[in-house]
Design a protein around this motif. Sequence first.
Motif, short mmCIF file in Angstrom:
data_model
loop_
_atom_site.label_atom_id
_atom_site.label_comp_id
_atom_site.label_asym_id
_atom_site.label_seq_id
_atom_site.Cartn_x
_atom_site.Cartn_y
_atom_site.Cartn_z
N LEU A 88 46.54 45.84 49.04
CA LEU A 88 46.08 47.23 49.17
C LEU A 88 44.67 47.43 48.60
O LEU A 88 44.06 48.46 48.86
CB LEU A 88 47.05 48.18 48.48
N VAL A 89 44.17 46.46 47.86
CA VAL A 89 42.84 46.61 47.26
C VAL A 89 41.78 46.87 48.33
O VAL A 89 40.89 47.67 48.14
CB VAL A 89 42.46 45.38 46.40
N GLY A 90 41.89 46.21 49.46
CA GLY A 90 40.91 46.40 50.52
C GLY A 90 41.08 47.71 51.28
O GLY A 90 40.20 48.10 52.04
N ASP A 91 42.18 48.40 51.06
CA ASP A 91 42.44 49.67 51.74
C ASP A 91 41.49 50.74 51.22
O ASP A 91 41.33 50.93 50.03
CB ASP A 91 43.91 50.06 51.47
N HIS A 94 42.76 53.06 48.56
CA HIS A 94 42.84 52.49 47.21
C HIS A 94 41.46 52.44 46.57
O HIS A 94 41.28 52.83 45.42
CB HIS A 94 43.43 51.08 47.29
N ARG A 95 40.46 51.98 47.31
CA ARG A 95 39.10 51.89 46.76
C ARG A 95 38.59 53.25 46.34
O ARG A 95 37.87 53.38 45.36
CB ARG A 95 38.16 51.27 47.79
N ALA A 96 38.97 54.27 47.07
CA ALA A 96 38.51 55.62 46.75
C ALA A 96 39.01 56.06 45.38
O ALA A 96 38.26 56.56 44.56
CB ALA A 96 38.95 56.61 47.82
N ILE A 154 38.91 41.68 41.84
CA ILE A 154 38.59 41.77 43.28
C ILE A 154 37.58 42.89 43.52
O ILE A 154 36.60 42.71 44.25
CB ILE A 154 39.88 41.98 44.11
N GLU A 155 37.82 44.05 42.91
CA GLU A 155 36.93 45.19 43.10
C GLU A 155 35.51 44.91 42.63
O GLU A 155 34.55 45.41 43.19
CB GLU A 155 37.47 46.43 42.36
N GLU A 163 41.21 35.80 47.82
CA GLU A 163 42.48 35.10 48.01
C GLU A 163 42.79 34.19 46.82
O GLU A 163 43.95 34.03 46.43
CB GLU A 163 42.48 34.31 49.32
N GLU A 164 41.76 33.61 46.21
CA GLU A 164 41.96 32.80 45.00
C GLU A 164 42.48 33.67 43.86
O GLU A 164 43.35 33.24 43.09
CB GLU A 164 40.64 32.15 44.55
#
Length: 179
Positions: A88-91, A94-96, A154-155, A163-164
């Motif tokens: 969901l991090v890339g969603d 979520h980023r918002a 990730i962010e 992926e790592e």
Amino acid sequence: MQRGALLDAARTLLSEGGTEALTFPALAERTGLARSSVYEYFRSRAAVVEELCAVDFPVWAAEVETAMEGAETPEAKVEAYVRRQLALVGDRRHRAVVAISAGELDAGAREKIRAAHGGLIAMIVEALAALGHAQPRLAAMLLQGVVDAAVRRIELGAAEDPEEIVEAAVAMALTGVRG
């Protein structure tokens, strides 16, 4: 209808430009509303973020819960819990929400977000109890800490491939919950 358009514009602004981008003039421009109209819906930036959390968090939680329901063993449930959250991090939704720090929210908004996260943590307690943890709620909170650290990594656009980071978080979670 306009409230939804404002929330969608807020997601986009936060996702693209972070906290600084979320202004009432920018919301008005993105939606074609007068700035005074934006104030009719929201009293502050914190109120916008609080509403985003209220609308979007149940959707994320349902996605995590669905992923866990498809897992057959407690270990597989833990893995699904970690993987789905990190997916969901890339969603954009979520980023918002991640874009605004909890420090900018009033106490009521922070409490609502904490309660929503508490519901997410509660999802994994049963699987951790099935793995034999004497304090499954504590283990769940610590597991969420691993997920949160991976989300931040990730962010940040860390040197590692996302992926790592996901694989490292899953490995750490599974090793830790078996411990």
